[in-house]
Enzyme design. Structure first.
Site, PDB file in Angstrom:
ATOM      1  N   LYS A 116       0.818  -1.215   0.000  1.00 53.45           N
ATOM      2  CA  LYS A 116       0.000   0.000   0.000  1.00 53.45           C
ATOM      3  C   LYS A 116       0.847   1.259   0.000  1.00 53.45           C
ATOM      4  O   LYS A 116       0.577   2.210  -0.738  1.00 53.45           O
ATOM      5  CB  LYS A 116      -0.962   0.002   1.190  1.00 53.45           C
ATOM      6  CG  LYS A 116      -1.893   1.213   1.185  1.00 53.45           C
ATOM      7  CD  LYS A 116      -3.133   1.009   2.016  1.00 53.45           C
ATOM      8  CE  LYS A 116      -2.836   0.981   3.490  1.00 53.45           C
ATOM      9  NZ  LYS A 116      -4.077   1.102   4.304  1.00 53.45           N
ATOM     10  N   ARG A 140      -8.722  12.161  12.667  1.00 51.68           N
ATOM     11  CA  ARG A 140      -7.272  11.968  12.807  1.00 51.68           C
ATOM     12  C   ARG A 140      -6.526  13.287  12.665  1.00 51.68           C
ATOM     13  O   ARG A 140      -6.871  14.132  11.836  1.00 51.68           O
ATOM     14  CB  ARG A 140      -6.782  10.950  11.781  1.00 51.68           C
ATOM     15  CG  ARG A 140      -7.403   9.584  11.993  1.00 51.68           C
ATOM     16  CD  ARG A 140      -6.995   8.601  10.932  1.00 51.68           C
ATOM     17  NE  ARG A 140      -5.574   8.299  10.991  1.00 51.68           N
ATOM     18  CZ  ARG A 140      -4.962   7.476  10.160  1.00 51.68           C
ATOM     19  NH1 ARG A 140      -5.654   6.889   9.182  1.00 51.68           N
ATOM     20  NH2 ARG A 140      -3.673   7.242  10.264  1.00 51.68           N
ATOM     21  N   SER A 174       8.343   9.381  11.691  1.00 53.99           N
ATOM     22  CA  SER A 174       7.108   9.275  10.922  1.00 53.99           C
ATOM     23  C   SER A 174       7.426   9.304   9.442  1.00 53.99           C
ATOM     24  O   SER A 174       7.848  10.339   8.909  1.00 53.99           O
ATOM     25  CB  SER A 174       6.133  10.408  11.264  1.00 53.99           C
ATOM     26  OG  SER A 174       5.040  10.419  10.363  1.00 53.99           O
ATOM     27  N   GLN A 215       5.251   9.136   7.107  1.00 54.47           N
ATOM     28  CA  GLN A 215       4.255   9.960   6.433  1.00 54.47           C
ATOM     29  C   GLN A 215       4.656  11.425   6.435  1.00 54.47           C
ATOM     30  O   GLN A 215       4.565  12.108   5.406  1.00 54.47           O
ATOM     31  CB  GLN A 215       2.888   9.782   7.092  1.00 54.47           C
ATOM     32  CG  GLN A 215       2.251   8.425   6.845  1.00 54.47           C
ATOM     33  CD  GLN A 215       0.871   8.328   7.454  1.00 54.47           C
ATOM     34  OE1 GLN A 215       0.366   9.271   8.062  1.00 54.47           O
ATOM     35  NE2 GLN A 215       0.250   7.164   7.317  1.00 54.47           N
ATOM     36  N   ASP A 248       2.235  -0.815  11.854  1.00 49.10           N
ATOM     37  CA  ASP A 248       0.907  -1.301  11.466  1.00 49.10           C
ATOM     38  C   ASP A 248       0.659  -2.740  11.875  1.00 49.10           C
ATOM     39  O   ASP A 248      -0.474  -3.224  11.755  1.00 49.10           O
ATOM     40  CB  ASP A 248       0.722  -1.172   9.953  1.00 49.10           C
ATOM     41  CG  ASP A 248       0.561   0.268   9.506  1.00 49.10           C
ATOM     42  OD1 ASP A 248       0.016   1.075  10.286  1.00 49.10           O
ATOM     43  OD2 ASP A 248       0.999   0.589   8.382  1.00 49.10           O
ATOM     44  N   ARG A 266      -7.128  -3.202   9.986  1.00 51.84           N
ATOM     45  CA  ARG A 266      -6.129  -4.103  10.576  1.00 51.84           C
ATOM     46  C   ARG A 266      -6.649  -4.749  11.860  1.00 51.84           C
ATOM     47  O   ARG A 266      -6.325  -5.899  12.162  1.00 51.84           O
ATOM     48  CB  ARG A 266      -4.823  -3.351  10.817  1.00 51.84           C
ATOM     49  CG  ARG A 266      -4.249  -2.776   9.530  1.00 51.84           C
ATOM     50  CD  ARG A 266      -2.824  -2.316   9.681  1.00 51.84           C
ATOM     51  NE  ARG A 266      -2.411  -1.536   8.522  1.00 51.84           N
ATOM     52  CZ  ARG A 266      -2.070  -2.052   7.340  1.00 51.84           C
ATOM     53  NH1 ARG A 266      -2.079  -3.359   7.187  1.00 51.84           N
ATOM     54  NH2 ARG A 266      -1.729  -1.271   6.345  1.00 51.84           N
TER      55      ARG A 266
END
Length: 453
Positions: A28, A129, A174, A176, A326, A400
């Site tokens: 992903k 979020r 992080s 991201q 994750d 998940r």
């Protein structure tokens, strides 16, 4: 929960081993980035093995709305003709990112350094979020953001007409945030510098090089300094997306826990910054063999052969968290079935995932009879409970968590039910059918489920 709901599922143990050879959906993280970087490149990129879950399809739609030509040509096969760096335009409508925090945060980086206006929203889960960790450092390039309290979506972005390069030290590891800043740096004059205290997944750096950008990575103790020279001419370059190690985690743990199982998972990405779960499971005594190691598109890939194993408890150091952030819910399931105590350290980042994943994982285990507690940001699990299962897990729209609970049901003494299976396809399309193909007993709640009395 309404037990006849078409999206509620139950899994149970029937004594049969899991056997077979499978491929999991494309990675992903790499799929998101492949679409974004291809959309910023000059020329036509062909992507094979793209994950076609809802999260990635939102990225494809967003890049199309911004001016890239994004076309599906077959199962997992996509063609992207890029607009070039600086060539994107304002979308005509709101960009709906669904449930994907990765897509939303990375896209902020692209929008911040382009002279365009865009509004971004998402589903109820994504709108809860926090985005502040991305929009605060991105504002330094000249972008203007308007968001709800706490930096939450919906979010309006007015990108910089002449973006400034960024120099930023990540307060916490992080990938991201790092990737959003690198994406912003692509359309900024000069060199963008990012310091990370702990190494995080480096798919963005790998893909930048793959498309021709000049990226320098310098080691600094445990962390790294990444330098990106802005305004390169990215050139189209085909991408083969490996199997997602985060998706492979579920059949891996299921094969380890269900007695007599032997499962081969082909073409899994083995980036060392993504294999923390495999490392941890091997420390627990897991029988996992890696075959046919190779490189595809700048990423290491291999085939995993996983056989059932009696696992033992483990103490996972906090510095491993970025390499398996994750995978903690499914690791927690493995620990609940292991012999002895496990301590999973440094899980604060789980509080800001699709749900408060730390609290949700705790609830999943407790409702099914496991002994577990939280000490600060650590989770402590006592394996070998007398009887597990029988609970209904509230997934909080977290894919998940749902998959982890279904794996628990395959080895628990009593069936495990999840309240909502609809969100599983956001990251793992066909998960239930794939697991059934290996011999797992999973079915809709309220309907006939093989092996249930």
């Amino acid at each position: 929960m309404n037990p006849s709901s078409p999206v509620a599922h139950v899994s149970c143990r029937d004594g049969s081993p899991l056997n077979g050879t499978i491929r999991v959906p494309g990675d992903k993280s790499i799929s998101h980035r492949a679409l974004m970087f291809a959309g910023l490149a000059i020329g036509t990129t062909r992507i094979a093995g793209l994950l076609e879950g809802e999260d990635v399809l939102r990225t494809a739609a967003a890049m199309r709305a911004l001016g890239a030509d994004v076309t599906r040509e077959g199962s997992g096969m996509w063609r992207v003709s890029g607009a070039g760096i600086g060539g994107l335009h304002s979308p005509e409508d709101v960009l709906d990112m669904g449930n994907s925090g990765t897509a939303a945060r990375l896209l902020c980086g692209i929008l911040a350094s382009h002279d365009i206006f865009a509004v971004m929203t998402g589903d109820a889960s994504l709108r809860r979020r926090p985005m502040r960790r991305v929009i605060d450092p991105l504002a330094a390039c000249g972008a203007v953001f308007a968001a709800r309290d706490g930096g939450r979506l919906p979010l309006a972005v007015s990108g910089a007409a002449d973006a400034l390069p960024l120099s930023y030290r990540l307060p916490v590891a992080s990938a991201q945030v790092k990737s959003a800043l690198l994406l912003a740096g692509l359309n900024a004059r000069g060199v963008t510098e990012i310091e990370e205290p702990e190494p995080t997944r480096d798919h963005s750096e790998n893909m930048l090089r793959h498309f021709g950008a000049a990226v320098e990575v310098i080691g600094q103790g445990r962390g790294k300094l990444i330098r990106l020279r802005g305004q390169p001419e990215l050139m189209a370059s085909d991408v083969m997306v490996p199997g997602d190690p985060s998706s492979a985690a579920f059949p891996i743990v299921a094969a380890l826990l269900v007695p007599g199982s032997s499962v081969t998972i082909e073409g899994v990405g083995l980036n060392p910054l993504r294999t923390g779960l495999v490392t941890t499971l091997c420390e627990m005594g897991a029988d996992i063999v890696i075959l046919n190691q190779r490189a595809e598109g700048g990423e290491p890939v291999g085939d995993l052969v996983v056989r059932a194993t009696t696992l033992r408890g483990v103490d996972v150091p906090p510095e491993r968290a970025p390499a398996m952030i994750d995978e903690y819910p499914i690791l927690a399931v493995a620990c609940a079935l292991a012999m002895g105590q496990s301590r999973l350290r440094g899980l604060g980042e789980l509080r800001v995932k699709e749900s408060d994943r730390l609290a949700a994982t705790l609830a999943m285990l407790r409702v099914n009879g496991a002994q577990v507690e939280v000490d600060g940001d650590d989770m402590i699990i006592m394996g070998g409970a007398n009887r597990l299962g029988g609970g209904t897990v509230m997934t909080h729209m977290d894919h998940r968590l749902g998959m982890s609970a279904l794996v628990l049901g395959l080895v628990a003494d009593d069936p495990v039910t999840i309240d909502d299976a609809a969100f599983i396809d956001t990251s793992f399309p066909g998960f239930v059918d794939l697991m059934r193909g290996l011999g797992a007993v999973i079915g809709p709640a309220g309907g006939p489920v093989e092996g249930l009395a």
